[in-house]
Design a protein around this motif. Sequence first.
Motif, PDB file in Angstrom:
ATOM      1  N   ALA A 123       0.832  -1.210   0.000  1.00 16.15           N
ATOM      2  CA  ALA A 123       0.000   0.000   0.000  1.00 16.15           C
ATOM      3  C   ALA A 123       0.863   1.255   0.000  1.00 16.15           C
ATOM      4  N   ILE A 124       1.985   1.234   0.724  1.00 15.18           N
ATOM      5  CA  ILE A 124       2.886   2.390   0.746  1.00 15.18           C
ATOM      6  C   ILE A 124       3.385   2.693  -0.662  1.00 15.18           C
ATOM      7  N   CYS A 125       3.770   1.634  -1.404  1.00 15.06           N
ATOM      8  CA  CYS A 125       4.243   1.833  -2.782  1.00 15.06           C
ATOM      9  C   CYS A 125       3.133   2.338  -3.701  1.00 15.06           C
ATOM     10  N   GLU A 126       1.941   1.784  -3.547  1.00 18.05           N
ATOM     11  CA  GLU A 126       0.855   2.076  -4.476  1.00 18.05           C
ATOM     12  C   GLU A 126       0.167   3.413  -4.197  1.00 18.05           C
ATOM     13  N   GLU A 127       0.112   3.830  -2.928  1.00 14.72           N
ATOM     14  CA  GLU A 127      -0.764   4.939  -2.565  1.00 14.72           C
ATOM     15  C   GLU A 127      -0.061   6.191  -2.071  1.00 14.72           C
ATOM     16  N   ILE A 128       1.257   6.129  -1.864  1.00 16.93           N
ATOM     17  CA  ILE A 128       1.979   7.307  -1.397  1.00 16.93           C
ATOM     18  C   ILE A 128       2.952   7.742  -2.482  1.00 16.93           C
ATOM     19  N   ALA A 129       2.710   8.896  -3.059  1.00 12.57           N
ATOM     20  CA  ALA A 129       3.508   9.364  -4.183  1.00 12.57           C
ATOM     21  C   ALA A 129       4.831   9.960  -3.713  1.00 12.57           C
ATOM     22  N   GLY A 130       5.849   9.794  -4.544  1.00 11.19           N
ATOM     23  CA  GLY A 130       7.115  10.483  -4.308  1.00 11.19           C
ATOM     24  C   GLY A 130       8.215   9.647  -3.694  1.00 11.19           C
ATOM     25  N   ILE A 131       7.950   8.372  -3.390  1.00  8.88           N
ATOM     26  CA  ILE A 131       8.968   7.506  -2.806  1.00  8.88           C
ATOM     27  C   ILE A 131       9.821   6.909  -3.917  1.00  8.88           C
ATOM     28  N   ASP A 132      11.126   6.979  -3.757  1.00 13.15           N
ATOM     29  CA  ASP A 132      12.037   6.412  -4.758  1.00 13.15           C
ATOM     30  C   ASP A 132      12.452   4.984  -4.425  1.00 13.15           C
ATOM     31  N   VAL A 133      12.781   4.744  -3.155  1.00 18.42           N
ATOM     32  CA  VAL A 133      13.271   3.435  -2.720  1.00 18.42           C
ATOM     33  C   VAL A 133      12.584   3.055  -1.416  1.00 18.42           C
ATOM     34  N   LEU A 134      12.111   1.811  -1.329  1.00 12.12           N
ATOM     35  CA  LEU A 134      11.510   1.303  -0.098  1.00 12.12           C
ATOM     36  C   LEU A 134      12.307   0.087   0.370  1.00 12.12           C
ATOM     37  N   LEU A 135      12.972   0.229   1.509  1.00 13.23           N
ATOM     38  CA  LEU A 135      13.698  -0.873   2.136  1.00 13.23           C
ATOM     39  C   LEU A 135      12.764  -1.522   3.146  1.00 13.23           C
ATOM     40  N   THR A 136      12.646  -2.843   3.115  1.00 11.54           N
ATOM     41  CA  THR A 136      11.697  -3.540   3.976  1.00 11.54           C
ATOM     42  C   THR A 136      12.388  -4.651   4.761  1.00 11.54           C
ATOM     43  N   GLY A 137      11.640  -5.261   5.675  1.00 11.04           N
ATOM     44  CA  GLY A 137      12.164  -6.343   6.508  1.00 11.04           C
ATOM     45  C   GLY A 137      11.037  -7.014   7.249  1.00 11.04           C
ATOM     46  N   HIS A 138      11.334  -7.526   8.462  1.00 13.43           N
ATOM     47  CA  HIS A 138      10.336  -8.071   9.370  1.00 13.43           C
ATOM     48  C   HIS A 138       9.843  -9.454   8.954  1.00 13.43           C
ATOM     49  N   GLN A 139       9.628  -9.668   7.668  1.00 14.41           N
ATOM     50  CA  GLN A 139       9.096 -10.944   7.200  1.00 14.41           C
ATOM     51  C   GLN A 139      10.184 -11.973   6.918  1.00 14.41           C
ATOM     52  N   HIS A 140      11.437 -11.544   6.894  1.00 13.08           N
ATOM     53  CA  HIS A 140      12.582 -12.431   6.623  1.00 13.08           C
ATOM     54  C   HIS A 140      12.553 -12.986   5.199  1.00 13.08           C
ATOM     55  N   ARG A 141      11.984 -12.221   4.279  1.00 13.54           N
ATOM     56  CA  ARG A 141      11.922 -12.645   2.882  1.00 13.54           C
ATOM     57  C   ARG A 141      13.120 -12.103   2.105  1.00 13.54           C
ATOM     58  N   MET A 142      13.347 -12.685   0.930  1.00 14.79           N
ATOM     59  CA  MET A 142      14.403 -12.223   0.030  1.00 14.79           C
ATOM     60  C   MET A 142      13.711 -11.619  -1.198  1.00 14.79           C
ATOM     61  N   ILE A 143      13.713 -10.282  -1.283  1.00 17.68           N
ATOM     62  CA  ILE A 143      12.977  -9.587  -2.337  1.00 17.68           C
ATOM     63  C   ILE A 143      13.851  -8.511  -2.952  1.00 17.68           C
ATOM     64  N   ALA A 144      13.840  -8.417  -4.262  1.00 20.49           N
ATOM     65  CA  ALA A 144      14.441  -7.304  -5.002  1.00 20.49           C
ATOM     66  C   ALA A 144      13.568  -7.094  -6.230  1.00 20.49           C
ATOM     67  N   ASP A 145      12.831  -5.983  -6.267  1.00 20.47           N
ATOM     68  CA  ASP A 145      11.803  -5.825  -7.293  1.00 20.47           C
ATOM     69  C   ASP A 145      11.429  -4.349  -7.416  1.00 20.47           C
ATOM     70  N   THR A 146      10.345  -4.097  -8.140  1.00 18.34           N
ATOM     71  CA  THR A 146       9.782  -2.756  -8.293  1.00 18.34           C
ATOM     72  C   THR A 146       8.271  -2.840  -8.169  1.00 18.34           C
ATOM     73  N   VAL A 147       7.675  -1.929  -7.412  1.00 14.75           N
ATOM     74  CA  VAL A 147       6.223  -1.836  -7.292  1.00 14.75           C
ATOM     75  C   VAL A 147       5.827  -0.391  -7.572  1.00 14.75           C
ATOM     76  N   ASN A 148       5.050  -0.183  -8.612  1.00 16.96           N
ATOM     77  CA  ASN A 148       4.548   1.148  -8.959  1.00 16.96           C
ATOM     78  C   ASN A 148       5.684   2.176  -9.095  1.00 16.96           C
ATOM     79  N   GLY A 149       6.782   1.746  -9.665  1.00 17.67           N
ATOM     80  CA  GLY A 149       7.918   2.637  -9.873  1.00 17.67           C
ATOM     81  C   GLY A 149       8.832   2.789  -8.670  1.00 17.67           C
ATOM     82  N   VAL A 150       8.461   2.182  -7.528  1.00 20.60           N
ATOM     83  CA  VAL A 150       9.273   2.250  -6.318  1.00 20.60           C
ATOM     84  C   VAL A 150      10.201   1.028  -6.296  1.00 20.60           C
TER      85      VAL A 150
END
Length: 532
Positions: free
Chosen positions: A225-252
């Motif tokens: 939701a942060i990627c889809e609904e909040i404009a102006g973010i360039d990079v979103l670093l995430t964690g907590h779930q212990h997943r391995m992710i490298a991707d793009t969502v809505n240009g973020v």
Amino acid sequence: MLENKQCQMVILVTSDLHGHVFPHNYRNNREVSIGLAKLATMIHRERESYDYSILIDNGDLIQGTPLTYYYSRFMKEGIHPMVNILNHLNYDCAVIGNHEFNFGIEVLQAAIKDSNFPWLSANTIQYGMKNCAFGRPYVVKVFENGLRVAILGITTHYIPNWENPKHIAGLQFEDAFISTKKWVKFIQKYETYDLLIISYHGGFEREPSTGEETENMSGENQAYAICEEIAGIDVLLTGHQHRMIADTVNGVTIVQPGCNGQAIGKVVVTFEKVCGQWVISNKAAELVTIDETAEADREIIKMTKETERETQAWLDQPIGRIIGDMTIHDAFAVRLGAHPLIKFLNQVQMDASGARISATALFDNGSEGFNEEVTMRNIVSNYIYPNTLRVIRIKGYEMEAALEKCASYFMLDHTGDIVVNPSYLQPKPQHYNYDMWEGIEYELDIRRPVGDRVTKLMISGEPIEMEGEYEVVMNNYRASGGGDFHMFQNKPVIKEIQTDMTELIADYFLKRKVVYADNDKNWRVIWQGYTD
């Protein structure tokens, strides 16, 4: 001199390190490719390859291994070993994770005080204050070429659902999405920057590539939701779930680097000078895992050697002796019917609390149980969280609802055989959210629909009364409703035992010296082809 019209920046992020420094498994001290000592070697390599770099820790740093447990419980002197390493590596900032509170607010405050970098959490707020509790909502890093990077820190707001209330007294946790939206607007209005990074100790509620729901949309994780609904973010670093992710969502550009120091999250951003302003021309995310050429950083090993030596000596202390078999050969089989180890853990909880009914989980599939000779290493390897205990009063129907929730851990595959429900495996394993009970007799029939699987529920040979009241002891995470056990939220607390379960287990052994493995077979799981 000609002005440089292009530059590259690398953003490196660690997350959910959980106290892992050394590349070994504390259960047996065998070498594994994890830990900050080896990651440091990778970090040095990456930094040397780019014009500029930013290094961030995304939370759950100071808890998770015997090393951090021993320091927090018994040493408490000098700088926290994890903070000492981050200082040495010149981290730019760290985000507060939910496990940062596990040893109490004083331990966290000491870690923050000793850090040469700011800790961020825009949505962790002191009651009655507008400023965040432990430092800054965000920082702006300015480089020598004039490049300005804003970094906003956000923490999952679900912490009150899990944490010991005394550890977070005086704090409130604003909704992560709402706080992110508010602070992004603030930064956009009042700051000048060329790149906006959100470092969020939280994960994805939807699959990044498809948008498909991956959990129950409780609000614990809100990255999509942060990627889809909040404009102006360039990079979103995430964690907590212990997943391995490298991707793009809505240009973020998004990244999440697993846990325990498996990998570094890496985002490379290319800037070009346009009309005197730095403009992003390209962004790319990847995961950098520890390769076979990466040796542990010698300086970090040296810095932590003495604390590790004391930890290892503490782990090898003999505590007691088992007569009988309390080992685990198949973690899945343990969850299908009563097992001596689970009965023992419940007995410890009942002994410490005085409650007649107890519930606990087998937290990790790597648990090996107890051999004949028991040491502290065996205890912390089988009980891996610094949980305390709580006795709560619940109704019979709430007990039944909790068991139905546990029964949803299982499903039948196309052959009719019993398997783990995929929702307990993805987006991260949640074996710790399946409880096994002592003090009652029950059966779970997996052949029946979810929500209608409890076919037997009795106490002392009599049926549980649905409107009757029962006092049950469980860990503080579960008693707060953690793991979506909403039926336990806001229930009357009869007693709290503030001693960690690892200490309670050790005390149980020390008082008795000898413990007998026992199994009263008070519960079982039934499925097609079941044989007693």
